[in-house]
Write an enzyme that holds these catalytic residues in place. Structure first.
Site, PDB file in Angstrom:
ATOM      1  N   ASP A 163       4.480   0.393  12.270  1.00  0.00           N
ATOM      2  CA  ASP A 163       3.277  -0.251  11.725  1.00  0.00           C
ATOM      3  C   ASP A 163       3.129  -1.707  12.170  1.00  0.00           C
ATOM      4  O   ASP A 163       2.119  -2.338  11.877  1.00  0.00           O
ATOM      5  CB  ASP A 163       3.285  -0.179  10.184  1.00  0.00           C
ATOM      6  CG  ASP A 163       2.924   1.210   9.690  1.00  0.00           C
ATOM      7  OD1 ASP A 163       2.613   2.085  10.517  1.00  0.00           O
ATOM      8  OD2 ASP A 163       2.963   1.432   8.462  1.00  0.00           O
TER       9      ASP A 163
ATOM     10  N   ARG B 100      -8.613  -0.537   4.488  1.00  0.00           N
ATOM     11  CA  ARG B 100      -7.707   0.474   3.922  1.00  0.00           C
ATOM     12  C   ARG B 100      -6.346  -0.129   3.603  1.00  0.00           C
ATOM     13  O   ARG B 100      -5.632   0.382   2.737  1.00  0.00           O
ATOM     14  CB  ARG B 100      -7.523   1.630   4.912  1.00  0.00           C
ATOM     15  CG  ARG B 100      -8.794   2.405   5.170  1.00  0.00           C
ATOM     16  CD  ARG B 100      -8.486   3.666   5.965  1.00  0.00           C
ATOM     17  NE  ARG B 100      -7.188   4.148   5.586  1.00  0.00           N
ATOM     18  CZ  ARG B 100      -6.218   4.481   6.423  1.00  0.00           C
ATOM     19  NH1 ARG B 100      -6.420   4.442   7.710  1.00  0.00           N
ATOM     20  NH2 ARG B 100      -5.065   4.898   5.981  1.00  0.00           N
TER      21      ARG B 100
ATOM     22  N   ARG C  13       0.924  14.161  13.299  1.00  0.00           N
ATOM     23  CA  ARG C  13       1.215  14.006  11.868  1.00  0.00           C
ATOM     24  C   ARG C  13       1.269  15.343  11.111  1.00  0.00           C
ATOM     25  O   ARG C  13       0.524  15.569  10.152  1.00  0.00           O
ATOM     26  CB  ARG C  13       0.233  13.038  11.208  1.00  0.00           C
ATOM     27  CG  ARG C  13       0.123  11.738  11.968  1.00  0.00           C
ATOM     28  CD  ARG C  13      -0.610  10.682  11.202  1.00  0.00           C
ATOM     29  NE  ARG C  13       0.254   9.948  10.296  1.00  0.00           N
ATOM     30  CZ  ARG C  13      -0.146   8.926   9.548  1.00  0.00           C
ATOM     31  NH1 ARG C  13      -1.391   8.554   9.576  1.00  0.00           N
ATOM     32  NH2 ARG C  13       0.696   8.286   8.765  1.00  0.00           N
TER      33      ARG C  13
ATOM     34  N   CYS D 136      -4.968   7.787   9.339  1.00  0.00           N
ATOM     35  CA  CYS D 136      -5.149   7.246  10.689  1.00  0.00           C
ATOM     36  C   CYS D 136      -4.831   8.297  11.746  1.00  0.00           C
ATOM     37  O   CYS D 136      -3.856   9.041  11.622  1.00  0.00           O
ATOM     38  CB  CYS D 136      -4.216   6.056  10.903  1.00  0.00           C
ATOM     39  SG  CYS D 136      -4.806   4.551  10.147  1.00  0.00           S
TER      40      CYS D 136
ATOM     41  N   LYS E  62       0.841  -1.212   0.000  1.00  0.00           N
ATOM     42  CA  LYS E  62       0.000   0.000   0.000  1.00  0.00           C
ATOM     43  C   LYS E  62       0.866   1.248   0.000  1.00  0.00           C
ATOM     44  O   LYS E  62       0.648   2.184  -0.774  1.00  0.00           O
ATOM     45  CB  LYS E  62      -0.908   0.001   1.240  1.00  0.00           C
ATOM     46  CG  LYS E  62      -1.559   1.345   1.536  1.00  0.00           C
ATOM     47  CD  LYS E  62      -2.475   1.287   2.727  1.00  0.00           C
ATOM     48  CE  LYS E  62      -1.836   1.628   4.041  1.00  0.00           C
ATOM     49  NZ  LYS E  62      -1.536   3.049   4.280  1.00  0.00           N
ATOM     50  N   ASN E  63       1.862   1.244   0.887  1.00  0.00           N
ATOM     51  CA  ASN E  63       2.632   2.475   1.078  1.00  0.00           C
ATOM     52  C   ASN E  63       3.627   2.760  -0.042  1.00  0.00           C
ATOM     53  O   ASN E  63       4.203   3.844  -0.099  1.00  0.00           O
ATOM     54  CB  ASN E  63       3.346   2.446   2.438  1.00  0.00           C
ATOM     55  CG  ASN E  63       2.362   2.629   3.582  1.00  0.00           C
ATOM     56  OD1 ASN E  63       1.188   2.893   3.352  1.00  0.00           O
ATOM     57  ND2 ASN E  63       2.839   2.478   4.810  1.00  0.00           N
TER      58      ASN E  63
HETATM   59  C1  UD1 Z   1       4.359   6.697   6.588  1.00  0.00           C
HETATM   60  C2  UD1 Z   1       3.421   5.525   6.409  1.00  0.00           C
HETATM   61  C3  UD1 Z   1       2.977   4.989   7.766  1.00  0.00           C
HETATM   62  C4  UD1 Z   1       4.174   4.684   8.631  1.00  0.00           C
HETATM   63  C5  UD1 Z   1       5.109   5.882   8.703  1.00  0.00           C
HETATM   64  C6  UD1 Z   1       6.402   5.585   9.462  1.00  0.00           C
HETATM   65  C7  UD1 Z   1       2.213   5.912   4.345  1.00  0.00           C
HETATM   66  C8  UD1 Z   1       0.924   6.302   3.685  1.00  0.00           C
HETATM   67  N1  UD1 Z   1       2.245   5.976   5.674  1.00  0.00           N
HETATM   68  O1  UD1 Z   1       3.613   7.717   7.230  1.00  0.00           O
HETATM   69  O2  UD1 Z   1       2.239   3.792   7.531  1.00  0.00           O
HETATM   70  O3  UD1 Z   1       3.713   4.390   9.940  1.00  0.00           O
HETATM   71  O4  UD1 Z   1       5.469   6.300   7.377  1.00  0.00           O
HETATM   72  O5  UD1 Z   1       7.027   4.482   8.934  1.00  0.00           O
HETATM   73  O6  UD1 Z   1       3.169   5.550   3.690  1.00  0.00           O
HETATM   74  N2  UD1 Z   1       6.743  14.334  10.796  1.00  0.00           N
HETATM   75  C9  UD1 Z   1       6.890  15.674  11.069  1.00  0.00           C
HETATM   76  N3  UD1 Z   1       6.722  16.557  10.035  1.00  0.00           N
HETATM   77  C10 UD1 Z   1       6.453  16.159   8.765  1.00  0.00           C
HETATM   78  C11 UD1 Z   1       6.321  14.782   8.502  1.00  0.00           C
HETATM   79  C12 UD1 Z   1       6.472  13.886   9.540  1.00  0.00           C
HETATM   80  O7  UD1 Z   1       7.130  16.068  12.203  1.00  0.00           O
HETATM   81  O8  UD1 Z   1       6.318  17.018   7.878  1.00  0.00           O
HETATM   82  C13 UD1 Z   1       6.889  13.372  11.895  1.00  0.00           C
HETATM   83  C14 UD1 Z   1       5.614  12.538  12.126  1.00  0.00           C
HETATM   84  O9  UD1 Z   1       4.678  13.200  12.954  1.00  0.00           O
HETATM   85  C15 UD1 Z   1       6.192  11.282  12.752  1.00  0.00           C
HETATM   86  C16 UD1 Z   1       7.560  11.130  12.060  1.00  0.00           C
HETATM   87  O10 UD1 Z   1       7.879  12.421  11.527  1.00  0.00           O
HETATM   88  O11 UD1 Z   1       6.408  11.517  14.128  1.00  0.00           O
HETATM   89  C17 UD1 Z   1       7.583  10.127  10.930  1.00  0.00           C
HETATM   90  O12 UD1 Z   1       6.530  10.424  10.027  1.00  0.00           O
HETATM   91  P1  UD1 Z   1       6.600   9.963   8.512  1.00  0.00           P
HETATM   92  O13 UD1 Z   1       7.749   9.029   8.327  1.00  0.00           O
HETATM   93  O14 UD1 Z   1       6.535  11.152   7.633  1.00  0.00           O
HETATM   94  O15 UD1 Z   1       5.248   9.128   8.379  1.00  0.00           O
HETATM   95  P2  UD1 Z   1       4.160   9.221   7.242  1.00  0.00           P
HETATM   96  O16 UD1 Z   1       4.784   9.513   5.917  1.00  0.00           O
HETATM   97  O17 UD1 Z   1       3.035  10.056   7.730  1.00  0.00           O
END
Ligand code: UD1
Length: 417
Positions: A306, A398, A121, A116, A22-23
């Site tokens: 995850d 999902r 986030r 989620c 999915k990701n």
């Molecule tokens: C993606 C995955 C999710 C997985 C996560 C971590 C998808 C659709 N989702 O989520 O399943 O759990 O990676 O492996 O692929 N952060 C910030 N600022 C930002 C972006 C992120 O502070 O602009 C923080 C987030 O709050 C979190 C950490 O960085 O604490 C990691 O987030 P990130 O790796 O970006 O996760 P997602 O891309 O949302």
């Protein structure tokens, strides 16, 4: 039918086919906006998040033929830079439309993404990355409005926090920027490598994906091409947990063992017997009660957040006491109260949980709160004593293709009610 009826006390055994990731599929789908030529994508999982992504692309003008896990996408007619907010709100991945729309039209307007509710986030790192490359960004009434007056310019960008999402946003924007972009402290997940591989197939120049430094030399245009999505490592891990908690034996086929090294290490610490081949993993619990394992979630190649709820379930019926520390998201223990209802002995403290294994879980009516926790509660129902009902099952749809059907083939008895 928004509930599952699950008969407990099951041993889960047999073969299961793992679906596409999915990701990886979600960002790759949105990257098709970067080209005007035809794309073929195979191993696309049948999931509601993917359906939303396809609807989003169609709403922009893309023509998509969807047959048996293969998508034929013709993005040439995309002519809208502001996707409908009601679809954007449904998935977190919709943030990945921002960068390709901005590159294609010189402007983009998207609603804040959904997904989620497992933490705050924020998307600041995505936006800071685009600004560093030369974009102008304004946030107004829950919309992100981005624009560029001249082509983006390559830059050295050090991510202050490792982020999968921001790494993909910046990498995609840099493919068509002028000159060299370096992303330092980049996320190293297999999904990042898959996105880079896809973009390179279209003619991008990306090296270093999968390490903590990614180099992107901008090109003038991306072409069409064919790409096969990698297997879903989290779905694989979830089925291996199904074998471990039911003291059974499951072989996951069509998967990539190299993407699960950390998960397999932890599973072998539980006493499970694990074998791997080129594209399969077999976990045999050999009727034994697993030993509890300590977990601390960190970005790849560390232990994935995850898989955190599934391991909490495993620990709750294992021998011994364990600690699970959640370092990525602030609110990822919502499922714990449901496991406690079933008899699990778990205490939540700030960002960690302490778990004392019990011999048996007991069936209850459960409410899932997010994607990974819904899969966890469904698995808990399969091994608990009695009949478990799981509500809010839209969550598992999902991210887990045909989850009840695949589990039933392994010996579960799950029905929609
Ligand atoms: C993606 C995955 C999710 C997985 C996560 C971590 C998808 C659709 N989702 O989520 O399943 O759990 O990676 O492996 O692929 N952060 C910030 N600022 C930002 C972006 C992120 O502070 O602009 C923080 C987030 O709050 C979190 C950490 O960085 O604490 C990691 O987030 P990130 O790796 O970006 O996760 P997602 O891309 O949302």
């Amino acid at each position: 039918m928004n509930k599952l009826y699950i008969e407990g006390n099951k041993k889960l055994n047999g073969n299961v086919l793992i679906s596409g990731s999915k990701n990886a599929a979600l960002p790759i789908l949105f990257m098709t906006i970067l080209t005007k030529e035809k794309i073929e994508l195979s191993n696309i999982p049948k999931l509601t998040d993917i359906r939303v992504a396809i609807k989003l692309l169609r709403s922009l003008g893309a023509k998509i033929v969807n047959t048996n896990k293969i998508l034929y996408i013709d993005p040439s007619a995309i002519n809208i830079y502001c996707p409908p907010y009601n679809l954007i709100k449904e998935i977190r991945a919709s943030i990945w439309m921002l960068s390709p729309l901005l590159i294609r039209f010189g402007k983009a307007k998207i609603f804040f993404p959904g997904g989620c509710k497992i933490g705050l986030r924020p998307i600041d790192l995505h936006l800071k990355g685009l600004i560093a490359l030369g974009a102008k960004i304004v946030q107004k009434d829950n919309y992100i409005i981005a624009s560029i007056l001249k082509p983006l310019k390559g830059k050295y960008i050090h991510l202050e926090k490792i982020s999968v999402g921001a790494t993909i946003t910046i990498m995609s924007a840099a493919t068509l920027a002028e000159g060299l972009t370096i992303i330092a402290n980049a996320a190293q997940e297999p999904e990042i490598i898959d996105v880079a591989k896809f973009l390179n197939t279209l003619g991008a120049h990306i090296t270093g994906a999968g390490s903590n430094k990614i180099y992107i030399t901008g090109v003038l245009k991306l072409n069409g091409g064919y790409h096969k999505i990698i297997p879903d490592r989290i779905e694989t891990g979830t089925f291996l947990i199904a074998a471990a908690i039911s003291k059974g034996c499951i072989i996951c086929n069509d998967t990539e063992p190299k993407h699960l090294e950390n998960i397999l290490q932890k599973l072998s610490e539980t006493g499970a017997h694990i074998q791997t081949g080129k594209d399969w993993i077999k976990l045999n619990m050999q009727e034994k009660i697993p030993k509890a394992v300590n977990i601390s979630t960190t970005p790849y190649p560390g232990f994935p957040t995850d898989m955190q709820p599934q391991f909490a379930l495993l620990n709750s019926i294992s021998k011994g006491e364990s600690i699970i520390i959640e370092n990525i998201f602030e609110n990822r223990f919502a499922y714990v109260k449901e496991l406690i209802k079933m008899g699990a002995k778990i205490k939540i403290k700030n960002n960690y949980i302490i778990c004392k294994g019990v011999q048996k879980l007991f069936s209850k009516t459960l409410f899932s709160t997010d994607l990974r926790s819904s899969a966890t509660l469904i698995l808990a129902g399969c091994i608990a004593k009695g009949i478990t009902v799981v509500n809010n099952i839209h969550h598992f749809k999902r991210g887990y293709e045909s989850f009840p059907k695949k589990l039933n083939k392994l010996g579960a008895n799950i029905k929609y009610i």
